[in-house]
Design a protein around this motif. Structure first.
Motif, PDB file in Angstrom:
ATOM      1  N   GLY A 118      23.948  24.868  11.968  1.00 62.09           N
ATOM      2  CA  GLY A 118      23.227  24.254  10.873  1.00 62.09           C
ATOM      3  C   GLY A 118      23.932  24.457   9.548  1.00 62.09           C
ATOM      4  N   GLN A 119      23.567  23.657   8.647  1.00 56.31           N
ATOM      5  CA  GLN A 119      24.112  23.774   7.297  1.00 56.31           C
ATOM      6  C   GLN A 119      23.066  23.276   6.320  1.00 56.31           C
ATOM      7  OE1 GLN A 119      28.026  22.210   6.711  1.00 56.31           O
ATOM      8  NE2 GLN A 119      27.628  21.660   4.592  1.00 56.31           N
ATOM      9  N   LYS A 120      22.811  24.064   5.355  1.00 58.28           N
ATOM     10  CA  LYS A 120      21.762  23.723   4.402  1.00 58.28           C
ATOM     11  C   LYS A 120      22.263  23.842   2.986  1.00 58.28           C
ATOM     12  CE  LYS A 120      17.490  22.580   5.064  1.00 58.28           C
ATOM     13  NZ  LYS A 120      16.996  21.304   4.623  1.00 58.28           N
ATOM     14  N   ASN A 121      21.789  22.976   2.195  1.00 59.85           N
ATOM     15  CA  ASN A 121      22.092  23.048   0.785  1.00 59.85           C
ATOM     16  C   ASN A 121      21.012  23.843   0.082  1.00 59.85           C
ATOM     17  OD1 ASN A 121      23.993  22.454  -1.095  1.00 59.85           O
ATOM     18  ND2 ASN A 121      23.851  20.250  -0.788  1.00 59.85           N
ATOM     19  N   ILE A 122      21.350  24.973  -0.389  1.00 58.79           N
ATOM     20  CA  ILE A 122      20.389  25.810  -1.081  1.00 58.79           C
ATOM     21  C   ILE A 122      20.276  25.344  -2.515  1.00 58.79           C
ATOM     22  CG2 ILE A 122      19.762  28.178  -1.591  1.00 58.79           C
ATOM     23  CD1 ILE A 122      19.942  27.450   1.357  1.00 58.79           C
ATOM     24  N   GLY A 136      20.137  24.853  -6.227  1.00 56.53           N
ATOM     25  CA  GLY A 136      20.754  25.507  -7.350  1.00 56.53           C
ATOM     26  C   GLY A 136      22.076  26.166  -7.041  1.00 56.53           C
ATOM     27  N   ARG A 137      22.656  25.857  -5.932  1.00 52.92           N
ATOM     28  CA  ARG A 137      23.932  26.477  -5.601  1.00 52.92           C
ATOM     29  C   ARG A 137      24.963  25.395  -5.313  1.00 52.92           C
ATOM     30  NH1 ARG A 137      22.933  32.174  -2.798  1.00 52.92           N
ATOM     31  NH2 ARG A 137      20.842  32.532  -3.554  1.00 52.92           N
ATOM     32  N   GLN A 138      26.167  25.746  -5.609  1.00 48.19           N
ATOM     33  CA  GLN A 138      27.227  24.768  -5.422  1.00 48.19           C
ATOM     34  C   GLN A 138      27.493  24.514  -3.951  1.00 48.19           C
ATOM     35  OE1 GLN A 138      30.556  26.455  -7.385  1.00 48.19           O
ATOM     36  NE2 GLN A 138      29.636  26.409  -9.414  1.00 48.19           N
ATOM     37  N   HIS A 139      27.610  25.614  -3.232  1.00 48.19           N
ATOM     38  CA  HIS A 139      28.078  25.489  -1.852  1.00 48.19           C
ATOM     39  C   HIS A 139      26.915  25.625  -0.888  1.00 48.19           C
ATOM     40  CE1 HIS A 139      31.989  25.924  -3.675  1.00 48.19           C
ATOM     41  NE2 HIS A 139      31.555  27.012  -4.288  1.00 48.19           N
ATOM     42  N   PRO A 140      26.985  24.890   0.174  1.00 48.86           N
ATOM     43  CA  PRO A 140      25.909  24.990   1.167  1.00 48.86           C
ATOM     44  C   PRO A 140      25.999  26.288   1.947  1.00 48.86           C
ATOM     45  CG  PRO A 140      27.635  23.555   1.966  1.00 48.86           C
ATOM     46  CD  PRO A 140      28.000  23.925   0.559  1.00 48.86           C
ATOM     47  N   ARG A 141      24.942  26.551   2.631  1.00 53.62           N
ATOM     48  CA  ARG A 141      24.878  27.747   3.470  1.00 53.62           C
ATOM     49  C   ARG A 141      25.044  27.320   4.922  1.00 53.62           C
ATOM     50  NH1 ARG A 141      19.775  31.323   2.550  1.00 53.62           N
ATOM     51  NH2 ARG A 141      20.934  31.710   0.641  1.00 53.62           N
ATOM     52  N   ASN A 142      25.938  27.989   5.575  1.00 48.28           N
ATOM     53  CA  ASN A 142      26.229  27.659   6.963  1.00 48.28           C
ATOM     54  C   ASN A 142      25.566  28.668   7.885  1.00 48.28           C
ATOM     55  OD1 ASN A 142      28.335  25.468   6.517  1.00 48.28           O
ATOM     56  ND2 ASN A 142      29.116  27.147   5.294  1.00 48.28           N
ATOM     57  N   TYR A 143      25.017  28.154   8.951  1.00 45.44           N
ATOM     58  CA  TYR A 143      24.292  28.990   9.893  1.00 45.44           C
ATOM     59  C   TYR A 143      25.070  29.052  11.197  1.00 45.44           C
ATOM     60  CZ  TYR A 143      20.531  28.229   6.591  1.00 45.44           C
ATOM     61  OH  TYR A 143      19.783  28.168   5.448  1.00 45.44           O
ATOM     62  N   TYR A 144      25.291  30.252  11.624  1.00 46.75           N
ATOM     63  CA  TYR A 144      26.038  30.466  12.854  1.00 46.75           C
ATOM     64  C   TYR A 144      25.223  31.322  13.815  1.00 46.75           C
ATOM     65  CZ  TYR A 144      30.123  28.872  10.269  1.00 46.75           C
ATOM     66  OH  TYR A 144      31.003  28.137   9.531  1.00 46.75           O
ATOM     67  N   ARG A 145      25.424  31.025  15.049  1.00 45.74           N
ATOM     68  CA  ARG A 145      24.862  31.865  16.098  1.00 45.74           C
ATOM     69  C   ARG A 145      25.989  32.381  16.965  1.00 45.74           C
ATOM     70  NH1 ARG A 145      19.515  29.300  18.591  1.00 45.74           N
ATOM     71  NH2 ARG A 145      19.270  31.475  19.140  1.00 45.74           N
ATOM     72  N   CYS A 146      25.684  33.400  17.681  1.00 43.93           N
ATOM     73  CA  CYS A 146      26.680  33.935  18.594  1.00 43.93           C
ATOM     74  C   CYS A 146      27.012  32.865  19.630  1.00 43.93           C
ATOM     75  CB  CYS A 146      26.166  35.197  19.271  1.00 43.93           C
ATOM     76  SG  CYS A 146      27.351  35.924  20.420  1.00 43.93           S
ATOM     77  N   ALA A 147      28.285  32.768  19.941  1.00 41.53           N
ATOM     78  CA  ALA A 147      28.691  31.755  20.910  1.00 41.53           C
ATOM     79  C   ALA A 147      28.083  32.011  22.267  1.00 41.53           C
ATOM     80  CB  ALA A 147      30.224  31.736  21.013  1.00 41.53           C
ATOM     81  N   TYR A 148      27.655  33.223  22.505  1.00 39.84           N
ATOM     82  CA  TYR A 148      27.057  33.560  23.785  1.00 39.84           C
ATOM     83  C   TYR A 148      25.557  33.722  23.640  1.00 39.84           C
ATOM     84  CZ  TYR A 148      31.933  34.599  24.378  1.00 39.84           C
ATOM     85  OH  TYR A 148      33.285  34.512  24.391  1.00 39.84           O
ATOM     86  N   ARG A 149      24.966  32.831  22.929  1.00 42.00           N
ATOM     87  CA  ARG A 149      23.527  32.944  22.729  1.00 42.00           C
ATOM     88  C   ARG A 149      22.795  32.795  24.051  1.00 42.00           C
ATOM     89  NH1 ARG A 149      22.461  26.937  20.607  1.00 42.00           N
ATOM     90  NH2 ARG A 149      22.778  25.978  22.595  1.00 42.00           N
ATOM     91  N   GLU A 150      23.404  32.084  24.986  1.00 33.17           N
ATOM     92  CA  GLU A 150      22.754  31.942  26.282  1.00 33.17           C
ATOM     93  C   GLU A 150      22.740  33.267  27.024  1.00 33.17           C
ATOM     94  OE1 GLU A 150      21.244  29.324  26.897  1.00 33.17           O
ATOM     95  OE2 GLU A 150      22.050  28.181  25.235  1.00 33.17           O
ATOM     96  N   ARG A 151      23.585  34.143  26.591  1.00 32.15           N
ATOM     97  CA  ARG A 151      23.613  35.471  27.201  1.00 32.15           C
ATOM     98  C   ARG A 151      22.638  36.403  26.514  1.00 32.15           C
ATOM     99  NH1 ARG A 151      26.033  34.554  31.942  1.00 32.15           N
ATOM    100  NH2 ARG A 151      28.123  33.731  31.732  1.00 32.15           N
ATOM    101  N   ASN A 152      21.575  35.864  26.047  1.00 25.10           N
ATOM    102  CA  ASN A 152      20.532  36.667  25.394  1.00 25.10           C
ATOM    103  C   ASN A 152      21.032  37.334  24.126  1.00 25.10           C
ATOM    104  OD1 ASN A 152      18.789  36.018  27.481  1.00 25.10           O
ATOM    105  ND2 ASN A 152      19.524  37.723  28.694  1.00 25.10           N
ATOM    106  N   CYS A 153      22.052  36.797  23.572  1.00 24.85           N
ATOM    107  CA  CYS A 153      22.551  37.368  22.328  1.00 24.85           C
ATOM    108  C   CYS A 153      21.944  36.585  21.171  1.00 24.85           C
ATOM    109  CB  CYS A 153      24.075  37.293  22.271  1.00 24.85           C
ATOM    110  SG  CYS A 153      24.759  38.173  20.873  1.00 24.85           S
ATOM    111  N   LEU A 154      21.111  37.265  20.432  1.00 25.61           N
ATOM    112  CA  LEU A 154      20.370  36.597  19.366  1.00 25.61           C
ATOM    113  C   LEU A 154      21.005  36.816  18.001  1.00 25.61           C
ATOM    114  CD1 LEU A 154      16.772  37.483  20.536  1.00 25.61           C
ATOM    115  CD2 LEU A 154      18.064  35.400  20.945  1.00 25.61           C
ATOM    116  N   ALA A 155      22.200  37.284  18.008  1.00 24.03           N
ATOM    117  CA  ALA A 155      22.845  37.563  16.732  1.00 24.03           C
ATOM    118  C   ALA A 155      23.132  36.262  15.997  1.00 24.03           C
ATOM    119  CB  ALA A 155      24.138  38.330  16.967  1.00 24.03           C
TER     120      ALA A 155
END
Length: 289
Positions: free
Chosen positions: A160-164, A166-185
């Motif tokens: 995901g990517q969101k524009n916050i 009042g800020r110039q740059h958007p915020r990028n959302y990352y999840r662990c590449a192994y989220r299917e491995r129960n990794c919720l990071a």
DNA sequence: AGCATTTGACCGCG
DNA sequence: CGCGGTCAAATGCT
């Protein structure tokens, strides 16, 4: 009640039950420190000597890999020991109860023609679908400021990517590449706004700072070469410092975990326990550069 | 062709 | 009601 939700009660006095929790915190802190050191050293080193920098990348990766592997096993060990009653060991289990995927979407929503061209009538038709969004748990978040937000030794996938506002740059959302491995990071990367001195425009790109906020812990299996890489040639890591991002396309994610003697590990850590009194979980390390 | 990223929509919370 | 976090189809890339 004085539950540990509100404040960091587990790092205050150190008395009572969980040495394991303190060790987990120590491991996390170690991860953060190594990551910061990596972020600080690598760009400079690459500017000087790419070969040495490549070796440094391997070393950093190895250190972080060892740390995360140990932390993961330690956490598993703690969860086994605390069982249900959780006598004093509570916070880890409590945090892991964040079951956002329990419900998900029960509706089929086959008509979801989402993406770019969704019409307005469809969003009115499915009021309860598209999953339950739950606000991110702000506790246990760790943030740092770095020039190279991708040098954390993990593999992430952007979701995901969101524009916050009042800020110039958007915020990028990352999840662990192994989220299917129960990794919720998860983590968010947001470029800090810098008031460039109008002198060097490209300096803004090169020395751009990013605020990286990490949520949750990596409970996934070993993400890469971990600690047995001393013999393996390992793949090359492509780094694009110009773009400020590292393209790391590793495909060897099936490496089994190494066997660790956790009781012995606990003993070692108890002897050299790091003092955590002055470590805030919200430490935004203002690296003065 | 498969996978990661993009991007608009949805939804919970303040 | 608006903001921020997440979802998921579409799109781009390898």
């Amino acid at each position: 009640m004085d539950r540990n939700k509100g404040k960091k009660s587990l790092v205050s006095g150190g008395g009572g039950g969980g040495h394991g929790s303190e060790m987990m915190e120590a491991m996390r802190r170690q991860q953060e420190l190594v990551m910061q050191l990596r972020a600080l050293v690598l760009p400079l080193l690459y500017a000087v000597d790419a070969t040495s920098a490549d070796v440094a990348v391997q070393l950093f990766d190895d250190v972080i890999g060892c740390n995360i592997s140990v932390a993961s096993k330690l956490e598993g060990f703690l969860m086994m020991t605390t069982t249900t009653t959780g006598a004093g060991g509570g916070p880890v289990l409590e945090d892991l109860l964040d079951d956002k995927s329990l419900v998900r979407k029960t509706n089929s929503t086959t008509t979801a023609a989402g993406g770019g061209g969704r019409t307005t009538e469809e969003q009115a038709k499915k009021p309860n679908s598209v999953g339950q969004k739950r606000r991110r748990n702000d506790k246990r978040s760790r943030s740092l400021v770095t020039h190279v937000p991708h040098y954390d030794g993990h593999q992430w996938r952007k979701y995901g990517q969101k524009n916050i506002n009042g800020r110039q740059h958007p915020r990028n959302y990352y999840r662990c590449a192994y989220r299917e491995r129960n990794c919720l990071a998860t983590k968010t990367i947001e470029q800090q706004e810098q008031n460039t001195g109008t002198s060097s425009a490209m300096a803004g790109e090169e020395s751009a700072k990013y605020t990286v906020v990490y949520y949750g812990d990596h409970t996934c299996k070993d993400y890469s070469n971990s600690m047995s890489m001393a013999q393996t040639p390992r793949q090359h890591v492509n780094m694009n410092l110009r773009n400020g991002e590292m393209v790391q396309t590793t495909t060897n994610a099936q490496e089994p975990e190494a066997d660790l003697d956790l009781p012995a590990l606990l003993e070692v850590f108890e002897r050299s326990l790091i003092n955590l009194d002055d470590w805030n979980e919200d430490m935004i390390s203002s690296s003065p550069v």
